[in-house]
Every structure is written in structure tokens, then in C-alpha cells.
Design an enzyme around this catalytic site. Structure first.
Site, PDB file in Angstrom:
ATOM      1  N   GLU A 233       0.879  -1.172   0.000  1.00  0.00           N
ATOM      2  CA  GLU A 233       0.000   0.000   0.000  1.00  0.00           C
ATOM      3  C   GLU A 233       0.914   1.219   0.000  1.00  0.00           C
ATOM      4  O   GLU A 233       1.508   1.554   1.016  1.00  0.00           O
ATOM      5  CB  GLU A 233      -0.902  -0.058   1.240  1.00  0.00           C
ATOM      6  CG  GLU A 233      -2.167   0.731   1.085  1.00  0.00           C
ATOM      7  CD  GLU A 233      -2.111   2.067   1.779  1.00  0.00           C
ATOM      8  OE1 GLU A 233      -1.743   3.039   1.096  1.00  0.00           O
ATOM      9  OE2 GLU A 233      -2.432   2.130   2.980  1.00  0.00           O
TER      10      GLU A 233
ATOM     11  N   CYS B 266      -1.890   8.883   2.657  1.00  0.00           N
ATOM     12  CA  CYS B 266      -1.615   8.388   1.308  1.00  0.00           C
ATOM     13  C   CYS B 266      -2.800   8.693   0.404  1.00  0.00           C
ATOM     14  O   CYS B 266      -2.672   8.686  -0.809  1.00  0.00           O
ATOM     15  CB  CYS B 266      -1.284   6.907   1.325  1.00  0.00           C
ATOM     16  SG  CYS B 266      -2.554   5.933   2.062  1.00  0.00           S
TER      17      CYS B 266
HETATM   18  C1  UN1 Z   1      -3.234   6.047   4.718  1.00  0.00           C
HETATM   19  O1  UN1 Z   1      -3.013   7.252   4.572  1.00  0.00           O
HETATM   20  O2  UN1 Z   1      -2.281   5.219   4.675  1.00  0.00           O
HETATM   21  O3  UN1 Z   1      -9.044   6.946   3.636  1.00  0.00           O
HETATM   22  C2  UN1 Z   1      -4.563   5.469   5.007  1.00  0.00           C
HETATM   23  C3  UN1 Z   1      -8.371   7.497   4.508  1.00  0.00           C
HETATM   24  C4  UN1 Z   1      -8.090   6.752   5.792  1.00  0.00           C
HETATM   25  C5  UN1 Z   1      -6.928   5.841   5.635  1.00  0.00           C
HETATM   26  C6  UN1 Z   1      -5.708   6.439   5.023  1.00  0.00           C
HETATM   27  N1  UN1 Z   1      -9.277   6.020   6.188  1.00  0.00           N
HETATM   28  O4  UN1 Z   1      -7.906   8.616   4.347  1.00  0.00           O
END
Ligand code: UN1
Length: 531
Positions: free
Chosen positions: A266, A300
């Protein structure tokens, strides 16, 4: 939330945090001692962290290997109960855990509570999976023979996670991996070690997990990589899960591939938001503020580039500029849109992204650029900017396709803005950087929604919603530079932590050969209806 017991101990200013292998704290620090510091008050030490090294990681993998068979013998519904108890214990400790997350990585408290909620949601989803973990019964092509499928745990899972979601994202791995009967070695981000250790305690105590089923390794990146190499070489690791940068993900993918494994990756995102002419422009601007600058742009799923139709570009840009200018930035324990950078390392990298700004760019959104200080103040600042690592939000208008700011992920409070004339062009621009995690379109035209969904390379598509804020039971993951197609969350993650086994059982008493001893029915292919 916050009822019941046991509770997390109030962390003392200099709590020391160690790795834990097979139930034993590793008090030596072959990787050195490291301070985990509050990024909103850099004078405050959250924890002294004893770092392990490659050998620590390999030892943890061996401990996990030894513990895994007995754990997979625990009936799945009982493992599901363990997950249920972990969820309840996290809920009972929600406030303390969220406060620790806010202190250690500077995420605003309301967001940190949301992050803790995401762990509870994940446990709630998987507690019942222990009573499902369905296999199938499948008809055979021959009589007196039955076919079946079973899900087997993969074995030992190595989980390496980033610190921007120091507790929720790890739970996306730990909960399903444990539920499926795997043992785990978890290596969290060193700069979020105290939050990780707290979550680890909640898992061990809440789940009543036997020693070695879940191990915690605190170590630096290169040592972890060397430990992965050793553990894979020794056959002590069957699956690697990694959340972090595209660059490191590619290295891990290469290493895992040499051992014929497909890791769960990821990685980064350059998440686009398309604002079409029919959009609710005010709503789109509010979403861009949240997804571009929430968590200081360090998700992310954070917004990368807004691609806005020329007909509404001026209106959208003015609204977004105003919203970002007015947004409260500062002390994460107060009501702010975002707090500090996760730590100095991320601030240094962000400085580099700022150096990519070109003369053809127009900067909007704040009273300055770069680090917020007494000499470089921001109007809407809450607290003392000099106490921590705070950065001005930046909207970079006039992005061009060959700009580094357009092509690369810029983890931090910075978004780009550019115009488009037709949807085909917008989709092309949205895909051009080669990432493919999250995306968003603001439009009132259903035909545009489906054209965008089909054309966009991202694993996740939001319609009239921001790029971040995925719910915990939909497939989460990306394509291209954002990952290798693996998906976390919901039922989809079960394929990461189990392997399908098929079984056929012939009770005919004879050797029936597949494809050869199969009865044939004879069709009259020349038959036609008469008019
Ligand atoms: C991440 O930034 O690794 O959708 C995950 C979202 C959160 C998860 C982010 N529920 O922004």
C-alpha cells in the site's frame, strides 16, 4: 467510548519503549536509542525507544514461526472472540490512545479519535469472520465425488507500517492476519513507537494472545530490510505487508519476488480531484481543503492535484484560496484543520518539494510559504508556531504536466491546481503521474461519473466526496505506483492472509479419471424451430 478496563497507563514523559519477542521485552538496543518527540512541541520527549536490528527482526520471525501452528489450531470462532475483545479494549482506551497519537505524530485530536474508531470498526467487521471464513462445496464432473475449497492461513506475516496512521493502518493488517490464523511480526515506524507499543499491548491483553503470536520489532528501515532478507532466506516469513513509500515498496516487492512471494503493498498516491462545470463548487472547495490539508496532507489518500474545468476555475480557485487562508493551523489538541508535520524527516522532505515551485506558478492559501515562524507568520495560526514543526499550506496554481510537482507525490500541505476543457483531457491528466490510489470527481452529471470511474486508474473513486476518508469495510488499495493491486479491508483482504486449498473426495470406490471418465450428453445440434 473510554469505559471498562484495563486502561492504558498514562505515559510518563520519558517512557521507554522496547521491542517484544515471544512475550519478552528486548531491553538491549543494538540499533541504538532514539527519541520519539512531540512534533507540536519538539522540547517534549514522548518516549525513549530501544531500537533492534536485523537480528531482532529475524529472531521475531523465528518466534512467530514457532507459535503459529498452535495459533492456527485455535478454532476460528475463538480467534474471532479474541478480535471482539481487542475491539472492546481499544474502545475502552480510545481517549488515551488518541491522545498518545496526537502527542506523538501531531494529528489533531478529533482525527486521532477517528483513527482509533477505524480500529474498532475493523475489529467489528472481523469478529464475525471467525464464524465464516467460508470455503465452498463444489459439484464434481463425476458421480460419487465431491469437491471442496478451504482457506488456510499463509503462516507468518511480516507487517511494516508508516507512522501517519500509526494505529489504524496497522490494525488493517493485524486484525485479519490474526483472525485467519497467522502469527505476525510487526515493525511500525520508529517515530511512532509509543503509539505502536500501546496498540500492541491492547492486542496482547485484549486478545489474550499466546506468546509469539504477535511480536513487535522497533528498528530502522535498513536494518528491517536486512532482517526481512534473513527471515525470508530462512523460510520464516510467508507474507510481507508494507504501507509506505513507492520507492521502498518497490524494493520490498523485488525482495519478496525473489522468494516467489507476492507482498501486500500500500504505497503513495498523487490523488486527483476533478471539478466539472456542473459541480457544487463551494462543496468541492471544502472537500479540497479537507483532503489536501487534513493531517497536513500526510495521508496516502491526500489530495494531490485539482483538475478544474475552465468554466468554474476562477470561482473554485477563489473559494478554495479563501477556505485555506481561513483554516486554523496549529496546536493539534485544539480545533485545527491540521497540526505539525509527523516529524523532522517529513519536514526536510517537504522543503525539497517546496524547492520544486517554479516562476510560472502562482501560490495561494497562506500569508507565507515554508515553515511557520515568528518571522514567517500565518494569520490563522493557533498556539506557538516556534514550538513545533508547522508549515504554511500551499496551493500551487498553474501546474504544468512536466512539473515535478505534477508528477510526484508531495507528502505535506501542498496541492496543485490546473484547468481542463473536456473530461477526456481531465481523465488523462488524472492518470498521467502513474499512481492509482484514490480519486474524486465533483459533478452533477451521472454520465460523467461513470465515464470517470471507467477511465480512472485509481483503486478508489469518490463522487462528490473527498479523496480521503475511505470506510473500513471497502477494498482499499491502489494500482501502478500506488501498489501491486493488493487490496486491504473487508472480505477482500482475506485473500492476502489465506491461501485457497482445494480438495476432491472420490467415494465411488473406483478410479474415476477427470476429463476422461466423464459422461457425455449428446446434443442434436441440427434441430431448428419451424416458422
Ligand atoms: C493512509 O493514509 O495510509 O481513507 C490510510 C483514509 C483513511 C486511511 C488512510 N481512512 O484517508
Amino acid at each position: 467510548m473510554d469505559q471498562g478496563r484495563p486502561r492504558l497507563h498514562r505515559s510518563s514523559a520519558n517512557a521507554s519503549v522496547t521491542s517484544v519477542i515471544a512475550g519478552n521485552e528486548v531491553t538491549q538496543a543494538p540499533g541504538g536509542m532514539r527519541r520519539s518527540v512531540n512534533p507540536a512541541r519538539t522540547g517534549e520527549v514522548v518516549a525513549e525507544v530501544a531500537l533492534g536490528d536485523a537480528k531482532t527482526f529475524a529472531a521475531a520471525a523465528r518466534a512467530a514461526r514457532a507459535a503459529q501452528p498452535a495459533w492456527s489450531d485455535v478454532p476460528a470462532p475463538v480467534r474471532g472472540r479474541a478480535i471482539a475483545h481487542i475491539g472492546r479494549l481499544v474502545e475502552a482506551n480510545a481517549g488515551a490512545l488518541a491522545r498518545l497519537v496526537t502527542r506523538e505524530i501531531g494529528k489533531p485530536y478529533a482525527e486521532a479519535l477517528g483513527e482509533v474508531r477505524e480500529i474498532v470498526d475493523t475489529c467489528d467487521f472481523f469478529l464475525g469472520e471467525g464464524r465464516r471464513l467460508y470455503g465452498q462445496t463444489v459439484p464434481s464432473e463425476m458421480p460419487d465425488k465431491q469437491l471442496f475449497t478451504f482457506r488456510n492461513p499463509v503462516g507468518v506475516v511480516g507487517v511494516i507500517t508508516a507512522g501517519n496512521f500509526p494505529v489504524a493502518v496497522p490494525s488493517w493488517y493485524l486484525v485479519p492476519a490474526l483472525l485467519c490464523g497467522n502469527a505476525v511480526v510487526w515493525k511500525p515506524a520508529e517515530y511512532a513507537a509509543a503509539s505502536a507499543r500501546a496498540l500492541f499491548e491492547l492486542f496482547i491483553r485484549g486478545g489474550g494472545l499466546p506468546d509469539g503470536v504477535l511480536n513487535l520489532v522497533l528498528a530502522g528501515g535498513e536494518q528491517t530490510f536486512a532482517g526481512l532478507e534473513t527471515a525470508l532466506g530462512e523460510g520464516c516469513l510467508d507474507k510481507v505487508g508494507f504501507t509506505g513509500s513507492t520507492k521502498v515498496g518497490a524494493r520490498i516487492g523485488e525482495l519478496a519476488g525473489r522468494h516467489l512471494q507476492s507482498p501486500c503493498l500500500e504505497l503513495g498516491g498523487k490523488n486527483p480531484m476533478v471539478v466539472a462545470p456542473s459541480a457544487d463548487v463551494g462543496l468541492a472547495a471544502r472537500a479540497a481543503l479537507f483532503s489536501g490539508f487534513g493531517t497536513a496532507g500526510q495521508r496516502c489518500t491526500s489530495l494531490g492535484t485539482v483538475i478544474v474545468h475552465e468554466d468554474v476555475r476562477e470561482e473554485f480557485t477563489a473559494k478554495l484560496d479563501q477556505a485555506v487562508r481561513q483554516a486554523a493551523v496549529g496546536d493539534p489538541f485544539r480545533d485545527v484543520v491540521y497540526g505539525p508535520m509527523l516529524n523532522e524527516r517529513f519536514a526536510d522532505r517537504f522543503e525539497e518539494y517546496l524547492s520544486w515551485i517554479q516562476p510560472h506558478h502562482r501560490l495561494l492559501g497562506s500569508t507565507g510559504t515554508g515553515r511557520i515562524t515568528g518571522a514567517n507568520p500565518r494569520e490563522a495560526f493557533v498556539g506557538d508556531p516556534e514550538a513545533g514543526i508547522f508549515y504554511h499550506p500551499v496551493i500551487v496554481d498553474g501546474l504544468r504536466e512536466d512539473d515535478a510537482l505534477f508528477r510526484e507525490e508531495t507528502f505535506g500541505p501542498l496541492i496543485g491546481l490546473m484547468g481542463y476543457r473536456d473530461l477526456g483531457e481531465a481523465i488523462r491528466l488524472a492518470n498521467a503521474p502513474g499512481y492509482g490510489l484514490s480519486s474524486s470527481i465533483y459533478t452533477r452529471d451521472p454520465a460523467e461519473v461513470f465515464r470517470f470511474r471507467r477511465g480512472i486508474s485509481a483503486g478508489m473513486v469518490s463522487v462528490n466526496n473527498s479523496t480521503s476518508g475511505a470506510e473500513a469495510h471497502l477494498p482499499f488499495g491502489g494500482n501502478g505506483k500506488s501498489g501491486n493491486g493488493s487490496r486491504q479491508s473487508g472480505v477482500w483482504v482475506l485473500d492476502q492472509f489465506t491461501r485457497w486449498q482445494s480438495m476432491n473426495w472420490d467415494y465411488s470406490g473406483s478410479l474415476q479419471k477427470a476429463q476422461m471418465d466423464v459422461a457425455e450428453l449428446h446434443a442434436d445440434e441440427s434441430f431448428r424451430l419451424t416458422d
